[in-house]
Design a protein around this motif. Structure first.
Motif, PDB file in Angstrom:
ATOM      1  N   THR B 196       0.833  -1.205   0.000  1.00 17.50           N
ATOM      2  CA  THR B 196       0.000   0.000   0.000  1.00 17.50           C
ATOM      3  C   THR B 196       0.863   1.247   0.000  1.00 17.50           C
ATOM      4  O   THR B 196       0.607   2.204  -0.739  1.00 17.50           O
ATOM      5  N   PHE B 197       1.900   1.229   0.822  1.00 22.58           N
ATOM      6  CA  PHE B 197       2.784   2.393   0.902  1.00 22.58           C
ATOM      7  C   PHE B 197       3.462   2.645  -0.444  1.00 22.58           C
ATOM      8  O   PHE B 197       3.542   3.775  -0.923  1.00 22.58           O
ATOM      9  N   GLY B 198       3.917   1.562  -1.073  1.00 23.30           N
ATOM     10  CA  GLY B 198       4.540   1.686  -2.386  1.00 23.30           C
ATOM     11  C   GLY B 198       3.567   2.229  -3.427  1.00 23.30           C
ATOM     12  O   GLY B 198       3.904   3.116  -4.209  1.00 23.30           O
ATOM     13  N   LEU B 199       2.339   1.702  -3.417  1.00 27.12           N
ATOM     14  CA  LEU B 199       1.335   2.164  -4.383  1.00 27.12           C
ATOM     15  C   LEU B 199       0.995   3.629  -4.169  1.00 27.12           C
ATOM     16  O   LEU B 199       0.835   4.402  -5.125  1.00 27.12           O
ATOM     17  N   SER B 200       0.902   4.004  -2.906  1.00 27.08           N
ATOM     18  CA  SER B 200       0.599   5.391  -2.572  1.00 27.08           C
ATOM     19  C   SER B 200       1.695   6.324  -3.108  1.00 27.08           C
ATOM     20  O   SER B 200       1.409   7.365  -3.705  1.00 27.08           O
ATOM     21  N   ALA B 201       2.947   5.914  -2.908  1.00 28.90           N
ATOM     22  CA  ALA B 201       4.071   6.705  -3.425  1.00 28.90           C
ATOM     23  C   ALA B 201       3.984   6.820  -4.944  1.00 28.90           C
ATOM     24  O   ALA B 201       4.241   7.871  -5.542  1.00 28.90           O
TER      25      ALA B 201
END
Lengths: 234, 292
Positions: B196-201
């Motif tokens: 999720t963090f990667g996708l958000s970035a």
């Protein structure tokens, strides 16, 4: 099938479980009764690896769960219905069930699993597109049980399924538990409602202040004087 | 009297700006919704997107269609590594809601100064991904703006489908609603957090690549959009995906119309006025919390 030996669990520095021994045979309905705060939920959470173990072992068909991550437990054939149902309120009934089949082994078979569970819980099929948060207490409990069955477990742990439900609905939940057991699923039923729990189970354990204080056949426990006074209100 | 075609043009500008706010804000809301933390380094991923595009297209003369996916993959990996190395160790510890704020602020300051030290403080120009304009109803529309609208629409639809239909998307929603119950379903929620963090970035970087040709690239380019994204997220309701999209569009339109009716100096003021208004009338935002 499930063997808990000499289990010690702490919350920080405070010990809450003291040398628990538990043995559940394949195919049986076993119950764990005890008052609030006695350690019932703690024990279930420890078995599911949601709480760390200080000492002791938890063997599921010979595999020690202590070395496993919490999300791996389901793949080993153990599924739990948590206290308070914990359904996903903003997902539909069907989505809740599908997510119950998340593990790789069953994800591909989720449609046939759905069908199987709808047969057992026709009410859920009627409400499949409804948001789970809009269900009644009894329906939520049914959904939580059906969701736990989606992964096709060998053993099902139920934490206080009768909590907050009307007597008639509790009756229905217990019938469902027996039906699930007749389909070949071993059951550990944790209950505060000792009367009803002992009537659907073959064997029972009594937990008090983090220790198992009594165990035996359910009929024997039902007729035990101390149990009658402490848990059955007789 | 304002001419009709100018009004339409400003409305389209508002939609373009708004869809970018929506992209940046949806990344922010995704992290709040799933991990229940605020990410103050979010604007820096936007900046990394802009610089990535600059290095790919201007410095290395790569075509845009290679640069864009490359930049998104790299930013995704940076996001995942930062989560794994710096944020995950804090999660679940006592006081982590505060420590998450501090660590992401720190990450943001670090990335910004890294960019300043190694890439310099000059304002770099990046060419449009699609040159030229097209005439629609007597109006000149830049292809690049149409590209921005299209890419936002595609991302929103794709995301919606992923959340509704895929195994990963459903696991993400389950984790967002109750991570302990999700664990009991066999979902490794720590891994969900990381992705999720990667996708958000990635979402922030995508917006950065889309706006870089319009605004130019520099180490501080992320701060403005991040603050706007925070306003949008509060406007739409913390953690709500559709709230972030709608909030973004409302904010973009409000700003572009305020430029038309007032002066451009009022632009930022109106967005903050909008925020104050929402906080007074509907503190939980348009969509409240927990919507997906």
């Amino acid at each position: 099938m499930l063997r808990v030996s000499d289990l010690h669990v702490y919350y920080g520095d405070a010990q809450v479980l003291w040398g628990i021994n538990l043995n559940i045979a394949p195919g049986e309905v076993c119950t764990l009764i005890g008052a609030n705060g006695g350690g019932k939920t703690t024990l279930l959470k420890t078995i599911c690896r949601l709480l760390p173990t200080r000492k002791g072992s938890i063997l599921l068909s010979g595999v020690d769960l202590k070395d496993r991550e919490p999300h791996e437990i389901l793949s080993l054939g153990l599924s739990m219905v948590p206290e308070g149902r914990r359904i996903f309120p903003s997902m539909t009934v069907e989505e809740n069930l599908k997510i119950g089949a998340y593990i790789r082994r069953v994800w591909g078979k989720k449609d046939s699993q759905l069908e199987k569970n709808y047969k057992l819980f026709p009410r859920l099929e009627e409400r499949r597109q409804q948001l789970a948060g809009t269900l009644s207490g009894g329906e939520r409990q049914m959904l939580a049980i059906a969701r736990a069955l989606m992964s096709n477990p060998q053993i099902l742990l139920l934490d206080e399924p009768s909590l907050g439900l009307a007597p008639k609905i509790v009756e229905h939940v217990m019938e469902t538990v027996q039906a699930i057991n007749q389909n070949g699923v071993t059951i550990l039923l944790v209950e505060q409602n000792a009367n009803i729990a002992l009537r659907v189970s073959q064997r029972g354990y009594v937990i008090e202040s983090g220790r198992i204080v009594m165990e035996g056949g359910s009929d024997a426990l039902l007729n035990n004087q101390r149990i009658k006074e402490a848990y059955l209100g007789l | 009297m304002i001419h009709f075609s100018i009004l339409i043009e400003q409305l389209i500008n508002g939609l373009v700006l708004g869809s970018m706010y929506a992209l940046v804000a949806s990344g922010l809301t995704l992290i709040w919704g799933t991990m229940k933390m605020l990410n103050f380094a979010h604007g820096e991923f936007y900046m990394l997107g802009g610089f990535g595009l600059y290095f790919g297209i201007v410095s290395s003369h790569l075509p845009a269609w290679i640069t864009l996916p490359l930049v998104l993959i790299i930013v995704f990996l940076i996001g995942v590594l930062l989560e794994k190395g710096l944020i995950a160790p804090l999660l679940g510890r006592p006081g982590w809601d505060v420590s998450a704020v501090v660590i992401t602020l720190g990450i943001g300051i670090f990335i910004q100064n890294f960019a300043f030290k190694f890439w310099g403080g000059d304002f770099q120009n990046v060419p449009y991904m699609f040159e030229g304009t097209v005439k629609v109803f007597k109006m000149n529309l830049a292809w690049h703006r149409i590209y921005i609208l299209a890419i936002t629409l595609i991302v929103i639809i794709a995301f919606w489908q992923i959340m509704k239909r895929t195994r990963f998307g459903m696991a993400m929603r389950a984790t967002a609603q109750d991570n302990e119950a999700a664990t009991l379903m066999g979902i490794p929620y720590r891994r969900i957090y990381r992705i999720t963090f990667g996708l958000s970035a990635c979402l922030a970087a995508l917006a950065g690549t889309a706006l870089a040709p319009i605004f130019s690239v520099n180490p501080w380019m992320g701060s403005g959009p991040m603050i706007k994204a925070f306003i949008v997220v509060i406007l739409g309701g913390l953690g709500s995906f559709s709230g972030a999209i709608l909030g973004g569009l409302i904010m973009g339109l409000t700003e572009s119309l305020s430029v038309l009716f007032l002066t451009s100096g009022w632009k930022d003021l109106t967005s903050f006025l909008l925020l104050i208004l929402i906080l007074v009338i509907r503190p939980s935002g348009l969509f409240g919390t927990k919507e997906w």
